[in-house]
Design a protein around this motif. Sequence first.
Motif, PDB file in Angstrom:
ATOM      1  N   GLY A   1      -4.196   4.102  -2.421  1.00  0.00           N
ATOM      2  CA  GLY A   1      -2.928   4.279  -2.138  1.00  0.00           C
ATOM      3  C   GLY A   1      -2.180   4.296  -3.350  1.00  0.00           C
ATOM      4  O   GLY A   1      -2.847   4.639  -4.330  1.00  0.00           O
ATOM      5  N   ALA A   2      -0.767   4.101  -3.428  1.00  0.00           N
ATOM      6  CA  ALA A   2       0.015   4.319  -4.656  1.00  0.00           C
ATOM      7  C   ALA A   2       0.975   3.367  -4.620  1.00  0.00           C
ATOM      8  O   ALA A   2       1.540   2.673  -3.660  1.00  0.00           O
ATOM      9  CB  ALA A   2       0.637   5.863  -4.444  1.00  0.00           C
ATOM     10  N   VAL A   3       1.674   3.029  -5.969  1.00  0.00           N
ATOM     11  CA  VAL A   3       2.629   2.249  -6.257  1.00  0.00           C
ATOM     12  C   VAL A   3       4.120   3.111  -6.319  1.00  0.00           C
ATOM     13  O   VAL A   3       4.145   4.093  -7.376  1.00  0.00           O
ATOM     14  CB  VAL A   3       2.611   1.227  -7.418  1.00  0.00           C
ATOM     15  CG1 VAL A   3       3.839   0.557  -7.468  1.00  0.00           C
ATOM     16  CG2 VAL A   3       1.472   0.297  -7.097  1.00  0.00           C
ATOM     17  N   LEU A   4       4.987   3.124  -5.390  1.00  0.00           N
ATOM     18  CA  LEU A   4       6.264   3.774  -5.494  1.00  0.00           C
ATOM     19  C   LEU A   4       7.089   3.205  -6.491  1.00  0.00           C
ATOM     20  O   LEU A   4       7.875   3.923  -7.001  1.00  0.00           O
ATOM     21  CB  LEU A   4       6.753   4.307  -4.021  1.00  0.00           C
ATOM     22  CG  LEU A   4       5.454   4.708  -3.216  1.00  0.00           C
ATOM     23  CD1 LEU A   4       6.259   5.012  -1.694  1.00  0.00           C
ATOM     24  CD2 LEU A   4       5.170   6.111  -3.642  1.00  0.00           C
ATOM     25  N   VAL A   5       7.343   1.962  -6.198  1.00  0.00           N
ATOM     26  CA  VAL A   5       8.361   1.269  -6.886  1.00  0.00           C
ATOM     27  C   VAL A   5       7.528  -0.149  -7.497  1.00  0.00           C
ATOM     28  O   VAL A   5       6.944  -0.980  -6.557  1.00  0.00           O
ATOM     29  CB  VAL A   5       9.433   0.642  -6.136  1.00  0.00           C
ATOM     30  CG1 VAL A   5      10.388  -0.206  -7.169  1.00  0.00           C
ATOM     31  CG2 VAL A   5      10.449   2.139  -5.729  1.00  0.00           C
ATOM     32  N   ALA A   6       7.491  -0.323  -8.840  1.00  0.00           N
ATOM     33  CA  ALA A   6       6.602  -1.598  -9.066  1.00  0.00           C
ATOM     34  C   ALA A   6       7.171  -2.636  -8.939  1.00  0.00           C
ATOM     35  O   ALA A   6       8.339  -2.878  -8.608  1.00  0.00           O
ATOM     36  CB  ALA A   6       6.545  -1.159 -10.834  1.00  0.00           C
ATOM     37  N   PRO A   7       6.345  -3.838  -8.787  1.00  0.00           N
ATOM     38  CA  PRO A   7       6.855  -5.098  -8.476  1.00  0.00           C
ATOM     39  C   PRO A   7       7.884  -5.555  -9.315  1.00  0.00           C
ATOM     40  O   PRO A   7       8.019  -5.210 -10.580  1.00  0.00           O
ATOM     41  CB  PRO A   7       5.463  -5.996  -9.056  1.00  0.00           C
ATOM     42  CG  PRO A   7       4.309  -4.917  -8.838  1.00  0.00           C
ATOM     43  CD  PRO A   7       4.703  -3.847  -9.036  1.00  0.00           C
TER      44      PRO A   7
ATOM     45  N   ALA B   1       7.180  -5.095  -3.729  1.00  0.00           N
ATOM     46  CA  ALA B   1       7.045  -3.754  -4.423  1.00  0.00           C
ATOM     47  C   ALA B   1       7.067  -2.918  -3.283  1.00  0.00           C
ATOM     48  O   ALA B   1       6.764  -3.242  -2.289  1.00  0.00           O
ATOM     49  CB  ALA B   1       5.676  -3.794  -5.047  1.00  0.00           C
ATOM     50  N   ARG B   2       7.148  -1.416  -3.604  1.00  0.00           N
ATOM     51  CA  ARG B   2       6.923  -0.548  -2.672  1.00  0.00           C
ATOM     52  C   ARG B   2       6.021   0.259  -2.946  1.00  0.00           C
ATOM     53  O   ARG B   2       5.610   0.935  -3.970  1.00  0.00           O
ATOM     54  CB  ARG B   2       8.488   0.393  -2.319  1.00  0.00           C
ATOM     55  CG  ARG B   2       8.373   1.281  -1.720  1.00  0.00           C
ATOM     56  CD  ARG B   2       9.710   1.608  -0.930  1.00  0.00           C
ATOM     57  NE  ARG B   2      10.704   2.059  -2.104  1.00  0.00           N
ATOM     58  CZ  ARG B   2      10.771   3.566  -2.419  1.00  0.00           C
ATOM     59  NH1 ARG B   2      10.162   4.498  -1.819  1.00  0.00           N
ATOM     60  NH2 ARG B   2      11.727   3.714  -3.316  1.00  0.00           N
ATOM     61  N   LEU B   3       5.026   0.379  -1.723  1.00  0.00           N
ATOM     62  CA  LEU B   3       3.717   1.061  -1.928  1.00  0.00           C
ATOM     63  C   LEU B   3       3.520   2.374  -0.714  1.00  0.00           C
ATOM     64  O   LEU B   3       4.464   2.566   0.137  1.00  0.00           O
ATOM     65  CB  LEU B   3       2.620   0.007  -1.577  1.00  0.00           C
ATOM     66  CG  LEU B   3       2.670  -1.251  -2.308  1.00  0.00           C
ATOM     67  CD1 LEU B   3       1.832  -2.342  -2.062  1.00  0.00           C
ATOM     68  CD2 LEU B   3       2.694  -1.213  -3.658  1.00  0.00           C
TER      69      LEU B   3
ATOM     70  N   ALA C   1      -0.298  -5.023  -5.473  1.00  0.00           N
ATOM     71  CA  ALA C   1      -0.060  -3.572  -5.797  1.00  0.00           C
ATOM     72  C   ALA C   1      -1.182  -2.719  -6.494  1.00  0.00           C
ATOM     73  O   ALA C   1      -1.660  -1.806  -6.225  1.00  0.00           O
ATOM     74  CB  ALA C   1       1.225  -3.633  -6.751  1.00  0.00           C
ATOM     75  N   ARG C   2      -2.122  -3.810  -7.331  1.00  0.00           N
ATOM     76  CA  ARG C   2      -3.079  -3.166  -7.899  1.00  0.00           C
ATOM     77  C   ARG C   2      -4.012  -2.807  -6.921  1.00  0.00           C
ATOM     78  O   ARG C   2      -4.870  -1.719  -7.171  1.00  0.00           O
ATOM     79  CB  ARG C   2      -3.773  -4.209  -9.267  1.00  0.00           C
ATOM     80  CG  ARG C   2      -2.944  -4.473 -10.214  1.00  0.00           C
ATOM     81  CD  ARG C   2      -3.480  -5.222 -11.220  1.00  0.00           C
ATOM     82  NE  ARG C   2      -3.845  -6.490 -10.656  1.00  0.00           N
ATOM     83  CZ  ARG C   2      -3.208  -7.761 -10.863  1.00  0.00           C
ATOM     84  NH1 ARG C   2      -2.003  -7.439 -11.502  1.00  0.00           N
ATOM     85  NH2 ARG C   2      -3.614  -8.769 -10.496  1.00  0.00           N
TER      86      ARG C   2
ATOM     87  N   GLU D   1      -8.409  -4.214   4.409  1.00  0.00           N
ATOM     88  CA  GLU D   1      -8.694  -4.659   3.068  1.00  0.00           C
ATOM     89  C   GLU D   1      -7.464  -5.209   2.556  1.00  0.00           C
ATOM     90  O   GLU D   1      -7.287  -6.430   1.576  1.00  0.00           O
ATOM     91  CB  GLU D   1      -9.389  -3.717   2.550  1.00  0.00           C
ATOM     92  CG  GLU D   1      -9.924  -4.041   0.927  1.00  0.00           C
ATOM     93  CD  GLU D   1     -10.800  -5.194   0.860  1.00  0.00           C
ATOM     94  OE1 GLU D   1     -10.938  -6.186  -0.047  1.00  0.00           O
ATOM     95  OE2 GLU D   1     -11.794  -5.123   1.898  1.00  0.00           O
ATOM     96  N   LEU D   2      -6.417  -4.772   2.589  1.00  0.00           N
ATOM     97  CA  LEU D   2      -5.200  -4.862   1.584  1.00  0.00           C
ATOM     98  C   LEU D   2      -4.578  -6.296   2.244  1.00  0.00           C
ATOM     99  O   LEU D   2      -4.135  -7.061   1.594  1.00  0.00           O
ATOM    100  CB  LEU D   2      -4.159  -3.762   1.673  1.00  0.00           C
ATOM    101  CG  LEU D   2      -2.987  -4.068   0.726  1.00  0.00           C
ATOM    102  CD1 LEU D   2      -3.465  -3.871  -0.875  1.00  0.00           C
ATOM    103  CD2 LEU D   2      -1.781  -2.860   1.123  1.00  0.00           C
TER     104      LEU D   2
END
Length: 249
Positions: free
Chosen positions: A218-224, A233-235, A210-211, A32-33
């Motif tokens: 999932g999760a956002v580890l480092v924002a865009p 971004a790190r996800l 990221a959204r 999907e992503l």
Amino acid sequence: MPALTLRLAQGTPCWVSLTTDDLPGARAFYGELLGWDFAPGPGQLGEYVRARVGAEAVAGLGVSEVTGFPVQWTTYFAVDSADRAAQLVRECGGTVAVGPLQAERAGRLAIAADVSGAVFGLWQGEEHLGREAGPAPGGPAWAELLTPDADGAAVFYRAVLGVPVAPAEGGSALLVDGRPVAGIRRGAELRGHPPRWRTHFAVADVEATARRAVELGGAVLVAPRHTGRGPTARLADPRGGHFSVLEVP
């Protein structure tokens, strides 16, 4: 990018593969992503599928046969001889955890760790030559090593892969035919995590991706944020597998 018909030059990142404990969940999340669909892959190491964008294979997803093995992405480098490269890993102070072994008719592989413990793969392509990182959304776009010993890593990969390593923004880069194909930098962001190769996938919109990752569990580890290579971004996927996304035009 058209399907490869010639083996990539030694030292080129040619494939990425996810080891997970939830293959159906990983297929649903990444499909999907990143717009992937899936086809069966070699069964040498257990249940394994290839992710595709259209007709092109861009990544692999498999189930670990080892209880407690971390969910992680592994970067594979093209080599002319997996056996010779694996021997060089040992001679240069690294370790070989798997192989070299034959993955049916697809090619020959080994999974190794460098002197600081960062895991990577070696791929001697036969029927499956891999994929060169490129700008197409959904495919791998860049590989970067985070390590506490960037200088030692540069010496190690130069010797094992037989390619030059040159200074680059924030660290150094492996060069193939004079162009950077992967980065090495001191891991200021390690924060207790082991040294690792970070996989970046190309996307059309980093913030939207990221959204969507969060919506999918999932999760956002480092924002865009903006970097020298573009917005990134790190996800993390729902099982904790880390990866990055890189916005391409």
